[in-house]
Structures are given as structure tokens and as C-alpha cells.
Design a protein around this motif. Structure first.
Motif, PDB file in Angstrom:
ATOM      1  N   LEU A 121     -58.904  58.955 -25.299  1.00 58.48           N
ATOM      2  CA  LEU A 121     -57.566  59.514 -25.322  1.00 58.48           C
ATOM      3  C   LEU A 121     -56.571  58.488 -25.830  1.00 58.48           C
ATOM      4  CD1 LEU A 121     -55.582  61.787 -24.581  1.00 58.48           C
ATOM      5  CD2 LEU A 121     -55.511  60.849 -22.298  1.00 58.48           C
ATOM      6  N   THR A 122     -56.647  57.261 -25.362  1.00 59.94           N
ATOM      7  CA  THR A 122     -55.730  56.208 -25.778  1.00 59.94           C
ATOM      8  C   THR A 122     -55.877  55.912 -27.264  1.00 59.94           C
ATOM      9  OG1 THR A 122     -55.810  55.268 -23.571  1.00 59.94           O
ATOM     10  CG2 THR A 122     -55.005  53.844 -25.312  1.00 59.94           C
ATOM     11  N   MET A 142     -54.432  58.861 -29.316  1.00 62.10           N
ATOM     12  CA  MET A 142     -52.975  58.870 -29.307  1.00 62.10           C
ATOM     13  C   MET A 142     -52.426  57.743 -30.174  1.00 62.10           C
ATOM     14  SD  MET A 142     -52.024  59.948 -25.427  1.00 62.10           S
ATOM     15  CE  MET A 142     -50.282  59.889 -25.739  1.00 62.10           C
ATOM     16  N   TYR A 151     -50.441  66.430 -16.607  1.00 60.52           N
ATOM     17  CA  TYR A 151     -49.117  66.256 -17.206  1.00 60.52           C
ATOM     18  C   TYR A 151     -48.283  67.523 -17.131  1.00 60.52           C
ATOM     19  CZ  TYR A 151     -51.334  62.090 -18.942  1.00 60.52           C
ATOM     20  OH  TYR A 151     -52.007  60.904 -19.016  1.00 60.52           O
ATOM     21  N   LEU A 169     -45.152  69.534 -18.564  1.00 59.75           N
ATOM     22  CA  LEU A 169     -44.367  69.593 -19.791  1.00 59.75           C
ATOM     23  C   LEU A 169     -43.246  70.614 -19.625  1.00 59.75           C
ATOM     24  CD1 LEU A 169     -47.338  69.531 -22.315  1.00 59.75           C
ATOM     25  CD2 LEU A 169     -45.761  67.667 -21.799  1.00 59.75           C
ATOM     26  N   SER A 216     -47.335  68.755 -28.967  1.00 57.77           N
ATOM     27  CA  SER A 216     -46.118  67.959 -29.114  1.00 57.77           C
ATOM     28  C   SER A 216     -44.888  68.856 -29.178  1.00 57.77           C
ATOM     29  CB  SER A 216     -46.193  67.082 -30.364  1.00 57.77           C
ATOM     30  OG  SER A 216     -46.433  67.858 -31.509  1.00 57.77           O
ATOM     31  N   ALA A 266     -41.621  65.115 -25.866  1.00 51.42           N
ATOM     32  CA  ALA A 266     -42.855  65.186 -25.082  1.00 51.42           C
ATOM     33  C   ALA A 266     -44.027  65.416 -26.020  1.00 51.42           C
ATOM     34  CB  ALA A 266     -42.778  66.323 -24.060  1.00 51.42           C
ATOM     35  N   ILE A 293     -48.690  65.152 -25.817  1.00 47.77           N
ATOM     36  CA  ILE A 293     -49.924  64.640 -25.223  1.00 47.77           C
ATOM     37  C   ILE A 293     -51.104  65.051 -26.094  1.00 47.77           C
ATOM     38  CG2 ILE A 293     -49.055  64.725 -22.847  1.00 47.77           C
ATOM     39  CD1 ILE A 293     -50.856  67.223 -22.482  1.00 47.77           C
ATOM     40  N   ALA A 300     -54.791  66.532 -25.408  1.00 45.13           N
ATOM     41  CA  ALA A 300     -55.572  67.144 -24.334  1.00 45.13           C
ATOM     42  C   ALA A 300     -57.013  67.313 -24.788  1.00 45.13           C
ATOM     43  CB  ALA A 300     -54.983  68.507 -23.972  1.00 45.13           C
TER      44      ALA A 300
END
Length: 126
Positions: A8-9, A12, A40, A42, A60, A66, A68, A70
Motif C-alpha cells: 500500500l505504501t 501510494m 478510513y 471519507l 481520490s 482526501a 486512499i 484500497a
């Protein structure tokens, strides 16, 4: 679990390093209520949702406040092939959880239930 966080990191970091990518692709949705994806929360608003791989969605907010990535399960086949992009939410009172995203006419993506959503579902069954 550590592997999932690492993926995930990296995803992103890759996407945020290429800001034009997220803005040029995806399907636009106006979501009129606050909702949750995984852990999370939103806010309501206009979102762009893109499939960034066969197991991940970029969600997004159009105003940039905001966003993320997923993780999703394997693709779901659309039995109706309606051609319309749509989102499915599991709702428990005022709490809404994104559960499926259909971005094209043939396949959708299912999002796994978070622990919090599983608890809401368990309570709703009683």
C-alpha cells in the motif's frame, strides 16, 4: 499483514509521485454521505475511482482533500453487464461502507470488510 502495508505504501508513493495519472483516469462519482473504506473515514463529495491494478483501487476526492488506495479481492463478474459504472455500499443506520465498485460493464471489484464493518453487520443480524 506487514506485506500488505508495504505494498500500500509503495503504491501510494508511486501514484502521488505522478499526480497527473490519478487525474486523467477513473470514473467520477458524487457520494452524498460520509463513508468508510477499510479503516478510513471519507467525507461526502465528488470522487474519482480508478483501478490501479487488478487488486487495488485509487479513491481520490476531486478537490484533493482526501485520497486512499484500497486493496480489493479478485474481480467480480457483472451478471447484468449494464454498462453503467456504480458503487455499492453496505449501510447500517448512518454508517456506510464501500463494498463494491463497478467501473466498467463486465467486472467490478469487491472490497473486504473491515473489523468495524463486520461488527456492525453482526449487530444488525440480531
Amino acid at each position: 499483514m506487514k506485506r500488505r502495508v508495504c505494498i500500500l505504501t509503495l503504491t501510494m508513493a508511486f501514484l502521488w509521485g505522478m499526480p497527473g495519472l490519478a487525474q486523467l483516469t477513473g470514473t467520477r462519482f458524487n457520494i452524498p454521505f460520509n463513508f468508510q473504506v477499510g479503516q478510513y473515514q471519507l467525507p461526502a463529495g465528488e470522487y474519482r475511482i480508478s483501478a490501479v491494478s487488478d487488486k487495488a483501487l485509487l479513491i481520490s476526492r476531486l478537490d484533493g482533500t482526501a485520497g486512499i488506495v484500497a486493496m480489493t479481492s479478485t474481480p467480480l463478474e457483472n451478471p447484468t453487464k449494464s454498462g453503467h459504472a456504480q458503487l455499492a455500499f453496505a449501510s447500517y443506520g448512518e454508517k456506510h461502507f464501500l463494498s463494491q465498485a463497478w467501473l466498467n460493464r463486465e467486472f467490478g471489484r469487491e472490497l473486504p470488510k473491515s473489523a468495524q464493518e463486520a461488527e456492525y453487520a453482526r449487530i444488525a443480524q440480531h
